[in-house]
Design a protein around this motif. Structure first.
Motif, PDB file in Angstrom:
ATOM      1  N   ASP A  64       0.875  -1.166   0.000  1.00  0.00           N
ATOM      2  CA  ASP A  64       0.000   0.000   0.000  1.00  0.00           C
ATOM      3  C   ASP A  64       0.920   1.226   0.000  1.00  0.00           C
ATOM      4  O   ASP A  64       1.435   1.640   1.040  1.00  0.00           O
ATOM      5  N   LYS A  65       1.130   1.803  -1.177  1.00  0.00           N
ATOM      6  CA  LYS A  65       2.136   2.858  -1.309  1.00  0.00           C
ATOM      7  C   LYS A  65       1.743   4.137  -0.577  1.00  0.00           C
ATOM      8  O   LYS A  65       2.603   4.835  -0.027  1.00  0.00           O
ATOM      9  N   ALA A  66       0.454   4.443  -0.556  1.00  0.00           N
ATOM     10  CA  ALA A  66       0.013   5.646   0.147  1.00  0.00           C
ATOM     11  C   ALA A  66       0.260   5.507   1.646  1.00  0.00           C
ATOM     12  O   ALA A  66       0.761   6.437   2.300  1.00  0.00           O
ATOM     13  N   LYS A  67      -0.065   4.346   2.191  1.00  0.00           N
ATOM     14  CA  LYS A  67       0.147   4.132   3.627  1.00  0.00           C
ATOM     15  C   LYS A  67       1.646   4.085   3.943  1.00  0.00           C
ATOM     16  O   LYS A  67       2.097   4.604   4.964  1.00  0.00           O
ATOM     17  N   THR A  68       2.415   3.470   3.048  1.00  0.00           N
ATOM     18  CA  THR A  68       3.870   3.418   3.250  1.00  0.00           C
ATOM     19  C   THR A  68       4.453   4.823   3.297  1.00  0.00           C
ATOM     20  O   THR A  68       5.257   5.147   4.174  1.00  0.00           O
ATOM     21  N   ARG A 142       0.446  23.039  -4.182  1.00  0.00           N
ATOM     22  CA  ARG A 142      -0.781  22.993  -4.991  1.00  0.00           C
ATOM     23  C   ARG A 142      -0.737  21.835  -5.985  1.00  0.00           C
ATOM     24  O   ARG A 142      -1.733  21.115  -6.169  1.00  0.00           O
ATOM     25  N   ARG A 143       0.414  21.619  -6.617  1.00  0.00           N
ATOM     26  CA  ARG A 143       0.538  20.503  -7.569  1.00  0.00           C
ATOM     27  C   ARG A 143       0.382  19.161  -6.865  1.00  0.00           C
ATOM     28  O   ARG A 143      -0.252  18.237  -7.391  1.00  0.00           O
ATOM     29  N   LEU A 144       0.969  19.029  -5.681  1.00  0.00           N
ATOM     30  CA  LEU A 144       0.845  17.783  -4.926  1.00  0.00           C
ATOM     31  C   LEU A 144      -0.600  17.553  -4.493  1.00  0.00           C
ATOM     32  O   LEU A 144      -1.100  16.414  -4.542  1.00  0.00           O
ATOM     33  N   GLU A 145      -1.283  18.629  -4.096  1.00  0.00           N
ATOM     34  CA  GLU A 145      -2.701  18.488  -3.735  1.00  0.00           C
ATOM     35  C   GLU A 145      -3.525  18.052  -4.935  1.00  0.00           C
ATOM     36  O   GLU A 145      -4.428  17.215  -4.816  1.00  0.00           O
ATOM     37  N   ASN A 146      -3.199  18.597  -6.115  1.00  0.00           N
ATOM     38  CA  ASN A 146      -3.908  18.200  -7.333  1.00  0.00           C
ATOM     39  C   ASN A 146      -3.667  16.733  -7.681  1.00  0.00           C
ATOM     40  O   ASN A 146      -4.472  16.103  -8.375  1.00  0.00           O
ATOM     41  N   GLY A 148      -3.607  14.486  -5.401  1.00  0.00           N
ATOM     42  CA  GLY A 148      -4.299  13.687  -4.401  1.00  0.00           C
ATOM     43  C   GLY A 148      -3.594  13.596  -3.063  1.00  0.00           C
ATOM     44  O   GLY A 148      -3.990  12.803  -2.196  1.00  0.00           O
ATOM     45  N   ILE A 149      -2.554  14.403  -2.864  1.00  0.00           N
ATOM     46  CA  ILE A 149      -1.822  14.397  -1.597  1.00  0.00           C
ATOM     47  C   ILE A 149      -2.316  15.561  -0.748  1.00  0.00           C
ATOM     48  O   ILE A 149      -2.424  16.689  -1.240  1.00  0.00           O
ATOM     49  N   SER A 150      -2.636  15.293   0.499  1.00  0.00           N
ATOM     50  CA  SER A 150      -3.159  16.344   1.369  1.00  0.00           C
ATOM     51  C   SER A 150      -2.102  17.430   1.589  1.00  0.00           C
ATOM     52  O   SER A 150      -0.907  17.189   1.447  1.00  0.00           O
ATOM     53  N   GLN A 151      -2.572  18.617   1.947  1.00  0.00           N
ATOM     54  CA  GLN A 151      -1.642  19.716   2.188  1.00  0.00           C
ATOM     55  C   GLN A 151      -0.663  19.365   3.304  1.00  0.00           C
ATOM     56  O   GLN A 151       0.536  19.640   3.213  1.00  0.00           O
TER      57      GLN A 151
END
Length: 204
Positions: A64-68, A142-146, A148-151
């Protein structure tokens, strides 16, 4: 052959610039693809399980890459252990690809390697020239949020990297990726022209 290290912090446009170099005719190496391949290797996954435990794995035994990412960006010790697993594999992959490129080309081209921790890990000494892509922190967030990564996570990821101003000072070239794509393309085109000239003269 001129081998270039391309870096920059999260959300600042390394991948965009790498694609422009490729479109202009450079041979490119995307280390993200090497990491993705490693994360599909059963032996590597078991080593990661030994460091991070079962919680970062999905029911199909894939990572799970997001959790990692959430775990390692909050814990430097775990992040260092993950880097100890992955970085030797990535460096070996780069060396293997460069050997292949050398065998299959005339030796006077430009190879651009995208490598996020170029300066943090002291890898810059492996390259003929270095380039840092940068943008304002707000633009990167802003690019990271776009993507799907939270601020909160975006800020955390940026904070664990060497400040981009320091990377700019250490680099042979810098690319301002704050504005529109056409402005970035012009900068890349100018730098690529200089690199091609240098590679040709070196080969001669």
């Amino acid at each position: 052959m001129l081998v270039i290290g391309l870096t920059g912090n999260y959300g600042m446009g390394k991948s965009t610039v790498l694609k422009i170099f490729r479109d202009l005719g450079a041979t490119v190496i995307d280390t993200d693809s090497l990491v993705r391949a490693a994360l599909n290797d059963a032996t590597i996954l078991e080593r990661i399980r030994g460091v991070l435990g079962d919680d970062v794995f999905l029911s199909d035994r894939s990572l799970d890459k997001a959790k990692t990412a959430s775990v390692i960006f909050r814990d430097k010790g775990l992040r260092d252990k993950m880097e100890e697993i992955l970085h030797p594999i990535v460096l070996k992959g780069i060396d293997s690809l460069l050997d292949k490129i050398t065998r299959e080309t005339t030796g006077e081209g430009v190879v651009v390697v995208e490598i996020p921790l170029l300066f943090e890990k002291g890898y810059h000494n492996k390259f003929s020239r270095t380039i840092t892509v940068y943008s304002e922190i707000e633009t990167a967030i802003r690019r990271l949020e776009n993507a799907g990564i939270s601020q909160e996570d975006a800020v955390m990821r940026l904070n664990v990297q060497m400040p981009v101003e320091e990377k700019k000072r250490k680099s042979d070239f810098v690319i301002d990726n704050n504005s529109d794509l056409s402005r970035t393309e012009l900068q890349v085109r100018d730098i690529y022209s200089l690199l091609v000239h240098e590679a040709k003269n070196r080969h001669d």
